[in-house]
Motif scaffolding. Sequence first.
Motif, mmCIF file in Angstrom:
data_model
loop_
_atom_site.group_PDB
_atom_site.id
_atom_site.type_symbol
_atom_site.label_atom_id
_atom_site.label_comp_id
_atom_site.label_asym_id
_atom_site.label_seq_id
_atom_site.Cartn_x
_atom_site.Cartn_y
_atom_site.Cartn_z
ATOM 1 N N MET A 1 0.853 -1.165 0.000
ATOM 2 C CA MET A 1 0.000 0.000 0.000
ATOM 3 C C MET A 1 0.898 1.226 0.000
ATOM 4 S SD MET A 1 -1.933 0.523 3.726
ATOM 5 C CE MET A 1 -2.063 -1.214 3.957
ATOM 6 N N ARG A 2 0.445 2.278 -0.660
ATOM 7 C CA ARG A 2 1.226 3.509 -0.748
ATOM 8 C C ARG A 2 1.035 4.338 0.519
ATOM 9 N NH1 ARG A 2 -0.238 5.033 -6.825
ATOM 10 N NH2 ARG A 2 -1.444 6.576 -5.712
ATOM 11 N N ILE A 3 1.891 5.327 0.682
ATOM 12 C CA ILE A 3 1.903 6.099 1.918
ATOM 13 C C ILE A 3 0.582 6.837 2.146
ATOM 14 C CG2 ILE A 3 2.950 8.203 0.993
ATOM 15 C CD1 ILE A 3 4.672 8.155 3.675
ATOM 16 N N GLY A 4 -0.055 7.312 1.094
ATOM 17 C CA GLY A 4 -1.348 7.988 1.244
ATOM 18 C C GLY A 4 -2.419 7.060 1.798
ATOM 19 N N GLU A 5 -2.415 5.821 1.303
ATOM 20 C CA GLU A 5 -3.369 4.829 1.795
ATOM 21 C C GLU A 5 -3.066 4.479 3.251
ATOM 22 O OE1 GLU A 5 -4.251 1.836 -1.788
ATOM 23 O OE2 GLU A 5 -2.117 2.339 -1.570
ATOM 24 N N LEU A 6 -1.790 4.309 3.554
ATOM 25 C CA LEU A 6 -1.375 3.989 4.919
ATOM 26 C C LEU A 6 -1.770 5.126 5.871
ATOM 27 C CD1 LEU A 6 0.119 1.984 6.752
ATOM 28 C CD2 LEU A 6 2.252 3.128 6.116
ATOM 29 N N ALA A 7 -1.579 6.350 5.421
ATOM 30 C CA ALA A 7 -1.952 7.511 6.237
ATOM 31 C C ALA A 7 -3.452 7.517 6.494
ATOM 32 C CB ALA A 7 -1.516 8.791 5.537
ATOM 33 N N LYS A 8 -4.227 7.212 5.494
ATOM 34 C CA LYS A 8 -5.685 7.211 5.636
ATOM 35 C C LYS A 8 -6.136 6.114 6.607
ATOM 36 C CE LYS A 8 -9.840 7.470 2.859
ATOM 37 N NZ LYS A 8 -10.388 7.554 1.522
ATOM 38 N N VAL A 9 -5.547 4.927 6.484
ATOM 39 C CA VAL A 9 -5.927 3.801 7.336
ATOM 40 C C VAL A 9 -5.548 4.058 8.792
ATOM 41 C CG1 VAL A 9 -5.402 1.372 7.834
ATOM 42 C CG2 VAL A 9 -5.862 2.081 5.496
ATOM 43 N N THR A 10 -4.373 4.647 9.025
ATOM 44 C CA THR A 10 -3.880 4.833 10.393
ATOM 45 C C THR A 10 -4.273 6.177 11.004
ATOM 46 O OG1 THR A 10 -1.781 5.762 9.601
ATOM 47 C CG2 THR A 10 -1.876 3.358 9.972
ATOM 48 N N GLY A 11 -4.652 7.127 10.168
ATOM 49 C CA GLY A 11 -4.965 8.464 10.680
ATOM 50 C C GLY A 11 -3.728 9.306 10.931
ATOM 51 N N LEU A 12 -2.586 8.837 10.499
ATOM 52 C CA LEU A 12 -1.336 9.568 10.679
ATOM 53 C C LEU A 12 -1.002 10.356 9.419
ATOM 54 C CD1 LEU A 12 0.812 6.743 12.310
ATOM 55 C CD2 LEU A 12 -0.168 8.723 13.465
ATOM 56 N N ALA A 13 -0.335 11.467 9.595
ATOM 57 C CA ALA A 13 0.115 12.248 8.444
ATOM 58 C C ALA A 13 1.246 11.495 7.746
ATOM 59 C CB ALA A 13 0.606 13.614 8.900
ATOM 60 N N PRO A 14 1.335 11.612 6.425
ATOM 61 C CA PRO A 14 2.444 10.969 5.713
ATOM 62 C C PRO A 14 3.813 11.385 6.263
ATOM 63 C CG PRO A 14 0.789 11.673 4.140
ATOM 64 C CD PRO A 14 0.380 12.223 5.491
ATOM 65 N N SER A 15 3.933 12.643 6.675
ATOM 66 C CA SER A 15 5.214 13.103 7.229
ATOM 67 C C SER A 15 5.554 12.352 8.519
ATOM 68 C CB SER A 15 5.182 14.605 7.489
ATOM 69 O OG SER A 15 4.152 14.932 8.412
ATOM 70 N N ARG A 16 4.547 12.024 9.334
ATOM 71 C CA ARG A 16 4.762 11.266 10.569
ATOM 72 C C ARG A 16 5.227 9.852 10.232
ATOM 73 N NH1 ARG A 16 6.084 12.097 15.573
ATOM 74 N NH2 ARG A 16 4.867 13.973 15.378
ATOM 75 N N ILE A 17 4.614 9.256 9.223
ATOM 76 C CA ILE A 17 5.005 7.906 8.804
ATOM 77 C C ILE A 17 6.441 7.918 8.308
ATOM 78 C CG2 ILE A 17 4.543 6.046 7.141
ATOM 79 C CD1 ILE A 17 1.529 6.965 7.317
ATOM 80 N N ARG A 18 6.803 8.918 7.502
ATOM 81 C CA ARG A 18 8.186 9.032 7.018
ATOM 82 C C ARG A 18 9.149 9.216 8.191
ATOM 83 N NH1 ARG A 18 5.869 12.883 3.693
ATOM 84 N NH2 ARG A 18 5.062 11.942 1.798
ATOM 85 N N PHE A 19 8.722 10.012 9.192
ATOM 86 C CA PHE A 19 9.552 10.219 10.384
ATOM 87 C C PHE A 19 9.792 8.902 11.114
ATOM 88 C CE2 PHE A 19 9.667 10.843 15.002
ATOM 89 C CZ PHE A 19 10.863 11.545 15.112
ATOM 90 N N TYR A 20 8.731 8.115 11.313
ATOM 91 C CA TYR A 20 8.877 6.821 11.982
ATOM 92 C C TYR A 20 9.795 5.901 11.186
ATOM 93 C CZ TYR A 20 4.999 7.999 15.148
ATOM 94 O OH TYR A 20 4.194 8.576 16.099
ATOM 95 N N GLU A 21 9.705 5.968 9.889
ATOM 96 C CA GLU A 21 10.573 5.144 9.046
ATOM 97 C C GLU A 21 12.023 5.612 9.170
ATOM 98 O OE1 GLU A 21 11.138 3.875 4.361
ATOM 99 O OE2 GLU A 21 9.290 4.867 4.965
ATOM 100 N N ALA A 22 12.246 6.915 9.097
ATOM 101 C CA ALA A 22 13.601 7.459 9.222
ATOM 102 C C ALA A 22 14.186 7.189 10.606
ATOM 103 C CB ALA A 22 13.587 8.958 8.934
ATOM 104 N N SER A 23 13.316 7.116 11.621
ATOM 105 C CA SER A 23 13.759 6.869 12.997
ATOM 106 C C SER A 23 13.989 5.390 13.283
ATOM 107 C CB SER A 23 12.714 7.390 13.981
ATOM 108 O OG SER A 23 12.536 8.766 13.834
#
Length: 142
Positions: A1-23
Amino acid sequence: MRIGELAKVTGLAPSRIRFYEASGLIQPVQRKANGYRAYDADTVWVLEMITNAQAAGFSLDEIRHLLPARAKGWQHDELLGGLKRKVEEIERLQERLARNKAQLLLVIEGIESKPEGMACVDNSQRVLERLREEIAQDKAGR
């Protein structure tokens, strides 16, 4: 699933998801030929665990140490120990908050029960002395 879909499913902003990935909190994903990231379904529950753990008071560093390296492999003893330490930390915080609340209520009661005709400066000294006595008794009782 792409980041937009993941953001929609989790309620998190794409930038937050990228941050968690970078961290290092979620597994990094390779970009596809079209440049999009493709996350697997396990990423949803990992993100939910991260947000729930943060809501429970865990820091991102604590979460990083508790999450399994892979979605399928928990470190049982480390996880259990970390959870028990957090419960103890919460209990200590609750005790401290209860003491703080009791002290604030004592101050409020002292201000509200100012004797008729007593100057505010004298009442503040009376309230502070009472608070000092209460704190001393509390420390002696521990």
